[in-house]
Design a protein around this motif. Structure first.
Motif, PDB file in Angstrom:
ATOM      1  N   TYR A 134       0.845  -1.191   0.000  1.00 14.13           N
ATOM      2  CA  TYR A 134       0.000   0.000   0.000  1.00 14.13           C
ATOM      3  C   TYR A 134       0.879   1.239   0.000  1.00 14.13           C
ATOM      4  CZ  TYR A 134      -3.518  -3.381   1.379  1.00 14.13           C
ATOM      5  OH  TYR A 134      -4.341  -4.471   1.421  1.00 14.13           O
ATOM      6  N   ASP A 142      -1.181   8.998  -3.041  1.00 14.75           N
ATOM      7  CA  ASP A 142      -2.165   8.091  -2.459  1.00 14.75           C
ATOM      8  C   ASP A 142      -2.312   8.362  -0.960  1.00 14.75           C
ATOM      9  OD1 ASP A 142      -2.651   6.808  -4.814  1.00 14.75           O
ATOM     10  OD2 ASP A 142      -1.506   5.001  -4.341  1.00 14.75           O
ATOM     11  N   GLN A 154     -15.964   2.480  13.026  1.00 14.49           N
ATOM     12  CA  GLN A 154     -16.595   3.748  12.666  1.00 14.49           C
ATOM     13  C   GLN A 154     -17.336   4.364  13.842  1.00 14.49           C
ATOM     14  OE1 GLN A 154     -18.806   2.397   9.200  1.00 14.49           O
ATOM     15  NE2 GLN A 154     -17.317   3.368   7.821  1.00 14.49           N
ATOM     16  N   GLY A 191     -14.630   7.358   6.723  1.00 12.68           N
ATOM     17  CA  GLY A 191     -14.449   7.044   5.305  1.00 12.68           C
ATOM     18  C   GLY A 191     -13.223   6.186   5.057  1.00 12.68           C
ATOM     19  N   ALA A 192     -12.134   6.503   5.749  1.00  8.04           N
ATOM     20  CA  ALA A 192     -10.901   5.734   5.576  1.00  8.04           C
ATOM     21  C   ALA A 192     -11.092   4.289   6.018  1.00  8.04           C
ATOM     22  CB  ALA A 192      -9.759   6.390   6.360  1.00  8.04           C
ATOM     23  N   ALA A 232     -13.909   2.593   6.034  1.00  6.23           N
ATOM     24  CA  ALA A 232     -14.746   1.937   5.026  1.00  6.23           C
ATOM     25  C   ALA A 232     -13.940   1.590   3.777  1.00  6.23           C
ATOM     26  CB  ALA A 232     -15.926   2.831   4.655  1.00  6.23           C
ATOM     27  N   ASP A 233     -13.055   2.492   3.376  1.00  8.08           N
ATOM     28  CA  ASP A 233     -12.297   2.303   2.140  1.00  8.08           C
ATOM     29  C   ASP A 233     -11.093   1.383   2.287  1.00  8.08           C
ATOM     30  OD1 ASP A 233     -14.044   4.046   0.864  1.00  8.08           O
ATOM     31  OD2 ASP A 233     -12.700   5.778   1.048  1.00  8.08           O
ATOM     32  N   TRP A 234     -10.413   1.427   3.418  1.00  7.72           N
ATOM     33  CA  TRP A 234      -9.123   0.765   3.558  1.00  7.72           C
ATOM     34  C   TRP A 234      -9.114  -0.446   4.485  1.00  7.72           C
ATOM     35  CZ3 TRP A 234      -5.060   1.900   0.505  1.00  7.72           C
ATOM     36  CH2 TRP A 234      -5.148   3.076  -0.236  1.00  7.72           C
ATOM     37  N   ASP A 292      -9.653  -4.322   2.989  1.00 12.94           N
ATOM     38  CA  ASP A 292      -8.552  -4.880   2.202  1.00 12.94           C
ATOM     39  C   ASP A 292      -7.297  -5.073   3.050  1.00 12.94           C
ATOM     40  OD1 ASP A 292      -7.660  -5.799  -0.395  1.00 12.94           O
ATOM     41  OD2 ASP A 292      -6.326  -4.045  -0.370  1.00 12.94           O
TER      42      ASP A 292
END
Length: 189
Positions: A53, A59, A131, A143-144, A146-148, A151
């Protein structure tokens, strides 16, 4: 770290072989200590995630948050805090006897725990917990996560924790780079 995963393996193994049951206390203690064992590997985890990552300068990078905040909070809540329930469900709290944990039992326990931590329904619970708890009131964090988190959690379980079974199971497995651990560990009297 030596008894943590061994107890996990024992608890899972005990369903198939009741004469090999860990005591409830041993199982619970092992699960409660698992987050600290992974915490001891945090520098290695951060390095491992860094190879996968945050490769481009623009990024966003949440490796530090994952390693130091998100994953430890999840392990504390879903593994350590739920230890008694997990051990009861696995049957470790219903019978006491002398138990032997082999290297293979321990390694299987590490792999099984990793698979459980990356299951979709678990990840959904992890994200919601993070969250609502760790990120409470911080929209960027929400948000981070949820997004990261999904994975990074998957990568951590599939490509890091399962490859640390030799470290996590050092007392049950003969490791070529360490001295002294016996291939099995006895619990009980």
């Amino acid at each position: 770290m030596k008894t943590i995963v061994a107890v996990l393996a024992l608890a899972a193994f005990s369903q198939a072989y009741p004469e090999s049951r860990a005591t409830c206390e041993e199982c619970t203690q092992g699960l409660q200590n698992f987050p600290a064992a992974i915490g001891e590997l945090s520098d290695m985890l951060e390095e491992d995630l860094g190879h996968h990552y945050c490769q481009k300068p623009d990024d966003p990078c949440f490796i530090t948050e994952f390693v130091n905040d998100w994953f430890p909070a999840v392990l504390d809540e879903f593994v350590a805090a739920a230890a008694a329930d997990v051990c009861t469900t696995l049957g470790a709290c219903s019978q006491a006897a002398v138990r032997e944990v082999t290297c293979q039992d321990c390694e299987t326990g590490v792999h099984d725990l990793s698979k459980w931590l990356e299951m979709e329904d678990q990840v959904v619970q992890h994200v919601r917990f993070l969250q609502e708890g760790v990120c409470a009131g911080d929209d960027e964090c929400v948000g981070a996560v949820a997004d990261w988190y999904p994975d990074m959690n998957k990568h951590t379980n599939q490509n890091f924790i399962v490859h640390q079974d030799g470290v996590l199971c050092a007392d049950q497995c003969e490791a070529p780079t360490t001295q002294g651990p016996s291939p099995t560990m006895q619990y009980g009297n």
